[in-house]
Design an enzyme around this catalytic site. Sequence first.
Site: not given
Length: 467
Positions: A164, A243
């Site tokens: 993102d 992540y």
Amino acid sequence: MSTSPDADSVDALRSHIHSLQTTINELEKQNAELSSRLSGCCCRKMEDEIGCVVDGGGAVDGNGKSMKMDKKTRKKKDFKTGILEHHPRRYVALRLMYFGQRFYGFASEAQLDPTVETPNSFRSESHHTDFGVMQSEIFKALEKTKLLVGDKKKSQYSRCGRTDKGVSSFGQVISLFLRSNLRPKNTDDANNWGLSIDRDVLDAEIDYVRVLNRVLPKDIRVTGWCPVPIDFSARFSCMSREYKYFFWRDNLDIRAMESAGQKFVGDHDFRNFCKMDAFNVHNYKRHITSFELSSCDKRLESNELWCFKIKGSAFLWHQVRCMVAVMFMVGQGLESPDVMDALLDTDGTPRKPQYTMAPEMPLVLQSCEFEGVRFICSSDARQALHVHLEDGYRTYELEAAMAYEALLTCLPQEHGFSDQSLLSTKPKKKAASHISLMSRPTEPSYEERRAKLNPKPEVRELSDQST
């Protein structure tokens, strides 16, 4: 009748001139052949001597600026395009790191510049990523270094995932065909010859990491490369992705968050923990391998830096940031860990409650795992990368020290306030200001979104009749 001495001299001179002309023609032919070969070579010696990338008669310095070369050996058209046809190539995976603060994500989107795939200096009215129009920071560097062989379709480009806006990565992976210094022994081995990573082979190959890092912007770096089979896909061959999300502990209840985080592990439907794209995505089940919380051994007075480590086979759009947002509610005591069970039960909770995602800046795509892929980085490239990152770290530490000094100096210390009180942890939010997730307005369900996308039955019937 004998000829005069002057006539003999003239004939000898003419014969000598004819011989010289023949020799000149032969030398010019050989020179043309050698110049053609030279235009496709990567002159490593010149790279080391002048600190630039030299390819196909063109040169690029360490800042990515074009350098003038001999016009007799330079082909301006090929130098501008940066794409070399009819050269040896190999299919490789490149591992990338980038700091995402100035980008609108890794992948290019319409009218959103810059991204890691779309530099600010290249804009397009098109809504699609076109290799010749919407160029990327990565492809811009590949063109400058003349590593591309053919157009985008021929390069078979793939990426492991999209990140993102504002999200960073230390382990993004892409795969594509790049120019090589080596040739396959025969055409039958053209698809598999490049998998060798023997030392003698590597010494003869282009140092992709070193060459590319010389022209990439400071916040993007290649950290390794690896030869891969031609059927390799950076997206579909990925076994798992990890992540990390960094946060200050403040007054968060770590035990409650650990309990809640374990509920994510396993196979679940995460439609209530993502931004739903009902047009393209129809399966919202994902497998989470592990969900951990750990200290980063970094403190600021009484506060401490922690991070979530989330590993899974694949993730949905905004999934990690949605998971973290609900985790923070649990850590603040605003929600019970059991709220995870309710949100993961899509039969009982088919509509996602409205809540704000966690900020994007602390999120990092840490790594992408592939079977049999071992990334390579030469000692020279590794040293240059270490120096570059260390310089960046020192710069950020200086900025942090200045911000800390401003905090102590610029805020008035009156009424008994001390340095410690200025840096005290944040107080808990009042429970009265929080609306329970299960009592909030909800977003449309997947079925409701699909119903809006599909034409109404009567409209479909009319359409059928018209055809």
